[in-house]
Scaffold this motif. Structure first.
Motif, PDB file in Angstrom:
ATOM      1  N   THR A  11       0.851  -1.200   0.000  1.00  0.00           N
ATOM      2  CA  THR A  11       0.000   0.000   0.000  1.00  0.00           C
ATOM      3  C   THR A  11       0.886   1.250   0.000  1.00  0.00           C
ATOM      4  N   GLY A  12       0.322   2.343  -0.478  1.00  0.00           N
ATOM      5  CA  GLY A  12       1.104   3.587  -0.592  1.00  0.00           C
ATOM      6  C   GLY A  12       2.265   3.403  -1.546  1.00  0.00           C
ATOM      7  N   ALA A  13       2.010   2.684  -2.648  1.00  0.00           N
ATOM      8  CA  ALA A  13       3.102   2.240  -3.531  1.00  0.00           C
ATOM      9  C   ALA A  13       3.342   3.165  -4.722  1.00  0.00           C
ATOM     10  N   ALA A  14       2.669   4.314  -4.766  1.00  0.00           N
ATOM     11  CA  ALA A  14       2.803   5.163  -5.959  1.00  0.00           C
ATOM     12  C   ALA A  14       4.161   5.833  -6.058  1.00  0.00           C
ATOM     13  N   ARG A  15       4.817   6.014  -4.922  1.00  0.00           N
ATOM     14  CA  ARG A  15       6.112   6.724  -4.955  1.00  0.00           C
ATOM     15  C   ARG A  15       6.910   6.331  -3.712  1.00  0.00           C
ATOM     16  N   GLY A  16       8.089   6.916  -3.570  1.00  0.00           N
ATOM     17  CA  GLY A  16       8.874   6.801  -2.340  1.00  0.00           C
ATOM     18  C   GLY A  16       9.192   5.373  -1.948  1.00  0.00           C
ATOM     19  N   LEU A  17       9.111   5.123  -0.656  1.00  0.00           N
ATOM     20  CA  LEU A  17       9.495   3.807  -0.136  1.00  0.00           C
ATOM     21  C   LEU A  17       8.607   2.692  -0.673  1.00  0.00           C
ATOM     22  N   GLY A  18       7.298   2.953  -0.762  1.00  0.00           N
ATOM     23  CA  GLY A  18       6.373   1.921  -1.244  1.00  0.00           C
ATOM     24  C   GLY A  18       6.723   1.485  -2.656  1.00  0.00           C
ATOM     25  N   CYS A  35      -0.899  -0.450  -4.547  1.00  0.00           N
ATOM     26  CA  CYS A  35      -2.135   0.272  -4.217  1.00  0.00           C
ATOM     27  C   CYS A  35      -1.819   1.649  -3.657  1.00  0.00           C
ATOM     28  N   ASP A  36      -2.629   2.602  -4.021  1.00  0.00           N
ATOM     29  CA  ASP A  36      -2.441   3.956  -3.490  1.00  0.00           C
ATOM     30  C   ASP A  36      -3.665   4.783  -3.849  1.00  0.00           C
ATOM     31  N   LEU A  37      -3.834   5.905  -3.164  1.00  0.00           N
ATOM     32  CA  LEU A  37      -4.818   6.898  -3.607  1.00  0.00           C
ATOM     33  C   LEU A  37      -4.319   7.552  -4.890  1.00  0.00           C
ATOM     34  N   ARG A  38      -2.974   7.665  -5.000  1.00  0.00           N
ATOM     35  CA  ARG A  38      -2.353   8.236  -6.204  1.00  0.00           C
ATOM     36  C   ARG A  38      -2.262   7.164  -7.281  1.00  0.00           C
ATOM     37  N   ASP A  39      -1.981   7.628  -8.487  1.00  0.00           N
ATOM     38  CA  ASP A  39      -1.846   6.724  -9.631  1.00  0.00           C
ATOM     39  C   ASP A  39      -0.578   5.868  -9.482  1.00  0.00           C
ATOM     40  N   ASN A  58      -6.313   1.682  -7.478  1.00  0.00           N
ATOM     41  CA  ASN A  58      -6.644   2.882  -6.737  1.00  0.00           C
ATOM     42  C   ASN A  58      -7.379   2.440  -5.470  1.00  0.00           C
ATOM     43  N   THR A  59      -6.706   2.580  -4.336  1.00  0.00           N
ATOM     44  CA  THR A  59      -7.250   2.052  -3.070  1.00  0.00           C
ATOM     45  C   THR A  59      -7.165   3.127  -1.999  1.00  0.00           C
ATOM     46  N   ASP A  60      -8.242   3.219  -1.223  1.00  0.00           N
ATOM     47  CA  ASP A  60      -8.211   4.083  -0.038  1.00  0.00           C
ATOM     48  C   ASP A  60      -8.132   3.163   1.180  1.00  0.00           C
ATOM     49  N   VAL A  61      -6.993   3.175   1.863  1.00  0.00           N
ATOM     50  CA  VAL A  61      -6.810   2.209   2.959  1.00  0.00           C
ATOM     51  C   VAL A  61      -7.741   2.455   4.148  1.00  0.00           C
ATOM     52  N   THR A  62      -8.338   3.641   4.205  1.00  0.00           N
ATOM     53  CA  THR A  62      -9.236   3.905   5.340  1.00  0.00           C
ATOM     54  C   THR A  62     -10.605   3.242   5.159  1.00  0.00           C
ATOM     55  N   ASN A  87       2.270   0.183   4.087  1.00  0.00           N
ATOM     56  CA  ASN A  87       3.195   1.316   3.970  1.00  0.00           C
ATOM     57  C   ASN A  87       2.464   2.661   3.828  1.00  0.00           C
ATOM     58  N   ALA A  88       1.214   2.629   3.376  1.00  0.00           N
ATOM     59  CA  ALA A  88       0.484   3.891   3.143  1.00  0.00           C
ATOM     60  C   ALA A  88       0.361   4.670   4.448  1.00  0.00           C
ATOM     61  N   ALA A  89       0.558   5.962   4.360  1.00  0.00           N
ATOM     62  CA  ALA A  89       0.427   6.792   5.566  1.00  0.00           C
ATOM     63  C   ALA A  89       0.341   8.249   5.174  1.00  0.00           C
ATOM     64  N   LEU A  90      -0.165   9.048   6.098  1.00  0.00           N
ATOM     65  CA  LEU A  90      -0.002  10.500   5.991  1.00  0.00           C
ATOM     66  C   LEU A  90       1.304  10.837   6.673  1.00  0.00           C
ATOM     67  N   TYR A  91       2.197  11.464   5.923  1.00  0.00           N
ATOM     68  CA  TYR A  91       3.518  11.858   6.438  1.00  0.00           C
ATOM     69  C   TYR A  91       3.930  13.171   5.760  1.00  0.00           C
ATOM     70  N   GLY A  92       4.175  13.115   4.443  1.00  0.00           N
ATOM     71  CA  GLY A  92       4.661  14.297   3.731  1.00  0.00           C
ATOM     72  C   GLY A  92       3.705  15.484   3.794  1.00  0.00           C
ATOM     73  N   ALA A 184      10.686   0.032  11.485  1.00  0.00           N
ATOM     74  CA  ALA A 184      10.633   1.436  11.924  1.00  0.00           C
ATOM     75  C   ALA A 184      11.878   2.177  11.435  1.00  0.00           C
ATOM     76  N   PRO A 185      11.746   2.910  10.330  1.00  0.00           N
ATOM     77  CA  PRO A 185      12.907   3.632   9.790  1.00  0.00           C
ATOM     78  C   PRO A 185      13.115   5.000  10.444  1.00  0.00           C
ATOM     79  N   ASN A 186      14.363   5.413  10.413  1.00  0.00           N
ATOM     80  CA  ASN A 186      14.730   6.798  10.720  1.00  0.00           C
ATOM     81  C   ASN A 186      14.390   7.664   9.490  1.00  0.00           C
ATOM     82  N   ALA A 192       8.679  12.792   0.288  1.00  0.00           N
ATOM     83  CA  ALA A 192       7.842  13.172   1.426  1.00  0.00           C
ATOM     84  C   ALA A 192       8.679  13.834   2.519  1.00  0.00           C
ATOM     85  N   THR A 193       9.896  13.336   2.728  1.00  0.00           N
ATOM     86  CA  THR A 193      10.766  13.949   3.739  1.00  0.00           C
ATOM     87  C   THR A 193      11.093  15.393   3.354  1.00  0.00           C
ATOM     88  N   SER A 194      11.344  15.625   2.073  1.00  0.00           N
ATOM     89  CA  SER A 194      11.609  17.007   1.627  1.00  0.00           C
ATOM     90  C   SER A 194      10.376  17.874   1.858  1.00  0.00           C
TER      91      SER A 194
END
Ligand SMILES: NC(=O)c1ccc[n+]([C@@H]2O[C@H](COP(=O)([O-])OP(=O)(O)OC[C@H]3O[C@@H](n4cnc5c(N)ncnc54)[C@H](O)[C@@H]3O)[C@@H](O)[C@H]2O)c1
Length: 252
Positions: A11-18, A35-39, A58-62, A87-92, A184-186, A192-194
């Motif tokens: 999940t949350g696989a559209a970009r970044g770590l996912g 899966c992600d809300l994003r493409d 296109n998946t909404d994990v909630t 992996n999907a989360a609100l972070y960035g 649990a990553p640092n 998203a970190t940027s």
């Protein structure tokens, strides 16, 4: 390590770590449902470039309905589900601020995605894992949960809840040969970190590094190996655990 014939949902696989997890599972032979809300079409292309089969959803994990559809699509396409990476989360997109200045609706949406989303996805995939008489769930928490990140209490609380979900669920479904662990990553070098740190990013990375035993900044590829290990039979009697990938900042 190989994942031949394994079916993985990230999940949350559209970009970044996912996206990186999806690519590396594909490289090792898995069929990957991104899966992600994003493409997720870029991720699907990356999976196919590795010579693997995949699916972009296109998946909404909630949402219970959306996560059920996610699981059904994986079963339809590939016959079942072996591995889930939550992996999907609100972070960035979050606003980080002192605890008494956090926005209440953002507190609620953080809990909705980062905590309820993990529960919804687990509920959706466990029936197929039970049918296959085993499975592995890897939940993504954060150093924030174990270190106690200042000015991000909503995020910190949500990622601590992920560790609680891991422990409770591991006890509940271990008898079905389904394992549940947390990574649990640092701070990792992602878009998203940027977005989170903006112009303070370099300063934050400097402070972060000063607290690590191994003083190397974390890149996406540094997290993948731990996720793959906890997803594979190489860790078949490891469950309910949290593995830090933080250069040795918090030692559990
Ligand atoms: N990057 C870091 O420094 C770091 C450190 C520790 C933990 N993490 C965790 O790692 C994971 C990935 O981090 P990232 O930096 O790649 O972030 P990211 O924001 O790029 O990835 C999160 C993805 O989740 C998706 N998402 C958000 N809400 C969703 C929903 N309701 N349904 C489906 N998808 C949804 C987003 O669209 C996004 O693509 C997150 O769980 C994050 O909390 C990141």
């Amino acid at each position: 390590m190989n994942f031949d014939n394994k079916v993985v949902i990230v999940t949350g696989a559209a970009r970044g770590l996912g996206q990186e997890y999806a690519r590396q599972f594909a490289r090792l032979g898995a069929r990957v449902v991104a899966c992600d809300l994003r493409d997720c079409s870029d991720t699907l292309a990356a999976v196919e470039d590795e010579g693997a089969k995949g699916l972009a959803l296109n998946t909404d994990v909630t949402s219970a309905e959306s996560t059920k559809e996610m699981a059904a699509a994986a079963v339809d396409a590939f016959g079942g589900i072996d591995i889930l990476v939550n992996n999907a989360a609100l972070y960035g997109s979050l606003t980080f601020a002192p605890f008494d200045k956090l926005d209440e609706s953002e507190w609620d949406s953080t809990m909705d995605v980062n905590v309820k989303g993990v529960w919804q996805c687990c509920k959706a995939v466990v029936p197929s894992m039970r049918e296959r008489e085993g499975g592995a769930i890897v939940n993504i928490s954060s150093l924030a949960a174990t270190y106690g990140m200042p000015n991000g209490l909503h995020y910190t609380a949500s990622k601590a809840a992920v560790i609680g979900i891991t422990r409770g669920l591991a006890r509940e479904i271990g008898r079905f040969n389904i394992r549940v662990n947390t990574v649990a990553p640092n701070v990792v070098n992602t878009d998203a970190t940027s977005e989170v740190f903006g112009e303070k990013r370099d300063k934050i990375v400097e402070v972060t590094l000063s607290q690590q035993a191994v003083r190397k900044p974390l890149e996406t590829e540094d997290i993948v190996g731990t996720v793959l290990f906890l997803s594979s039979d190489m860790s078949k009697l490891t469950t309910g655990q949290t593995l830090m990938v933080d250069g040795g900042t918090v030692m559990l």
